[in-house]
Design a protein around this motif. Sequence first.
Motif, short mmCIF file in Angstrom:
data_model
loop_
_atom_site.label_atom_id
_atom_site.label_comp_id
_atom_site.label_asym_id
_atom_site.label_seq_id
_atom_site.Cartn_x
_atom_site.Cartn_y
_atom_site.Cartn_z
N THR A 190 -6.82 2.68 2.61
CA THR A 190 -6.85 4.10 2.28
C THR A 190 -5.56 4.48 1.57
O THR A 190 -4.57 3.76 1.61
CB THR A 190 -7.00 4.96 3.54
OG1 THR A 190 -5.91 4.67 4.41
CG2 THR A 190 -8.31 4.67 4.23
N GLY A 197 -5.56 4.53 -3.45
CA GLY A 197 -6.92 4.08 -3.16
C GLY A 197 -7.47 3.18 -4.24
O GLY A 197 -8.42 2.43 -4.02
N ARG A 257 -2.01 5.88 0.73
CA ARG A 257 -0.83 5.93 1.58
C ARG A 257 0.42 5.96 0.73
O ARG A 257 0.45 5.44 -0.38
CB ARG A 257 -0.80 4.70 2.48
CG ARG A 257 0.27 4.67 3.51
CD ARG A 257 -0.03 5.66 4.63
NE ARG A 257 1.14 5.89 5.44
CZ ARG A 257 1.35 5.32 6.61
NH1 ARG A 257 0.47 4.52 7.12
NH2 ARG A 257 2.46 5.58 7.27
N HIS A 286 -1.44 -2.60 3.88
CA HIS A 286 -1.87 -2.06 2.58
C HIS A 286 -1.63 -3.06 1.45
O HIS A 286 -2.45 -3.18 0.55
CB HIS A 286 -1.15 -0.74 2.29
CG HIS A 286 -1.84 0.43 2.88
ND1 HIS A 286 -1.82 0.70 4.21
CD2 HIS A 286 -2.58 1.40 2.30
CE1 HIS A 286 -2.52 1.79 4.45
NE2 HIS A 286 -2.99 2.24 3.31
#
Length: 171
Positions: free
Chosen positions: A12, A99, A14, A165
């Motif tokens: 997602t 994203g 961040r 991530h």
Amino acid sequence: MTPDRSTSRRATARRFSLADDRRWVRVQRAVLGGGLAAALIAVLLQAGVAEAFARADPGVFADVVANGVGPWLAVLMAAAAGAALPVRARAPAVLRWDGAQWWWQRAGEPLAISPDVVVDLEQWMLLRLNAATDAEGVRGRTPPERWIALSRRAHEAQWASLRLHLFLAAG
């Protein structure tokens, strides 16, 4: 009913605030100081300065230079001096995942990048940030790459999320 596991997991959006790792800056300065000292010593030895000192002053200094210990000592002292210089705190940079694309911003406008994890030791990472390419594969006007060293100690609160991530967004 079993869950559908066929879809790929995506990270997602961040935002990560990244401060420079002071120990990494000191290592870079030590290597630079030692390298500059070694280059200067090589030029001086090639020019015959050591022999001139040995003829002019046959004391302890001449013995140290003649035995080859002097140049190594000078390289070590230059490396230590480079590491001992104080490290100024700079404004933290921002690494952002929206994203779909990674963005890097230190001072000025954000730069679209593609990060590569070059070294991952779980407590320390070395990232290479490449400027994102356009559809034809041509880089923009920005510098092609930047190296970032990150440590768990300096980024404790966001370390697990950052690593997650970096690896999920790459896939």
